[in-house]
Design a protein around this motif. Sequence first.
Motif, mmCIF file in Angstrom:
data_model
loop_
_atom_site.group_PDB
_atom_site.id
_atom_site.type_symbol
_atom_site.label_atom_id
_atom_site.label_comp_id
_atom_site.label_asym_id
_atom_site.label_seq_id
_atom_site.Cartn_x
_atom_site.Cartn_y
_atom_site.Cartn_z
ATOM 1 N N GLN A 58 -27.246 -15.613 -38.899
ATOM 2 C CA GLN A 58 -27.433 -15.114 -40.240
ATOM 3 C C GLN A 58 -28.441 -16.024 -40.881
ATOM 4 O O GLN A 58 -29.056 -15.396 -41.929
ATOM 5 N N THR A 205 -27.575 -7.855 -55.034
ATOM 6 C CA THR A 205 -26.750 -8.527 -53.790
ATOM 7 C C THR A 205 -25.807 -7.426 -53.684
ATOM 8 O O THR A 205 -25.232 -7.477 -52.362
ATOM 9 N N LEU A 215 -30.127 -10.122 -50.136
ATOM 10 C CA LEU A 215 -29.567 -11.250 -49.736
ATOM 11 C C LEU A 215 -28.002 -11.207 -49.671
ATOM 12 O O LEU A 215 -27.211 -12.118 -49.240
ATOM 13 N N ILE A 218 -25.850 -11.725 -46.451
ATOM 14 C CA ILE A 218 -25.211 -13.068 -46.031
ATOM 15 C C ILE A 218 -24.048 -13.533 -46.619
ATOM 16 O O ILE A 218 -23.087 -13.633 -46.087
ATOM 17 N N LEU A 219 -24.035 -12.963 -48.238
ATOM 18 C CA LEU A 219 -22.550 -13.232 -48.689
ATOM 19 C C LEU A 219 -21.551 -12.404 -48.072
ATOM 20 O O LEU A 219 -20.360 -13.057 -47.992
ATOM 21 N N GLY A 234 -25.842 -18.252 -49.452
ATOM 22 C CA GLY A 234 -26.390 -16.712 -50.054
ATOM 23 C C GLY A 234 -26.453 -16.753 -51.470
ATOM 24 O O GLY A 234 -27.273 -16.413 -52.253
#
Length: 261
Positions: A58, A205, A215, A218-219, A234
Amino acid sequence: MTEAVTQQAPAPSAARRRRFDAETLLMLVVPPALVLVAFLAYVVWRQTADLGSVERSQLGWSTVWGLIGEHVRLTVYSAVAVVAVAVPLGVLVTRGRARRAAPLVVGVANAGQAAPSVGLIVLLAMWLGFGLTTSVVALTLYGLLPVLRNTITGLQGVDPMLVEAGRGMGMSAAGVLLRVELPLAVPVIMAGVRTALVLLVGTATLATFINGGGLGAILQTGITLFETSLMVVGALLVALLALLVEWVGRLLELLARPKGV
């Protein structure tokens, strides 16, 4: 006569000094410096940390830069759409009989921003389908209010005597709007654009939930797999991008401001 000209000459430079005073220069230098320092700290951590296979996947540089590019693309597309819709709409509801509709238009925009962003994005995805286009539509609806409200406020705040002076010089209504009202309202409008940009970066997000990229991926992975490092990274990258975009918004606001304002 010569003395009078000599005394009046420094006025433009004085205006420039007011535009680029110490506070303004500090505002223009500190945010990008903080972003650079924080990102360099992340780079050092990334190169020295003992990461698992999921984290390495990641947080690979190609993956991270790709996600940042997607996030910026989402933000830019949405910001352009917001300005293209909100500014003309704000101008429209400050003209003639359409002024009566201003409270209704602002109320609808308020309702759109008050709606939960996740719910708005998911509902639109169920209606329009998943992907980038739906993400941009959802983000545009979510970011309309600051620009619309500031456009209305900025135009309503223009001195009516200046408008009448423009009319007295023979300008048409469109000429007064373009050459008098909009230039004077630009600082207020750009403040709304800057606010919208920060909102769009944060809300983008959520586009990952409808395959919009960004992004948030990633979270989402960090939350799904309980990987704290991914959640922190993230959030950090989104925060740094928001700071950088806010700085760009301030720079644009300063550059777009008419001389002497």
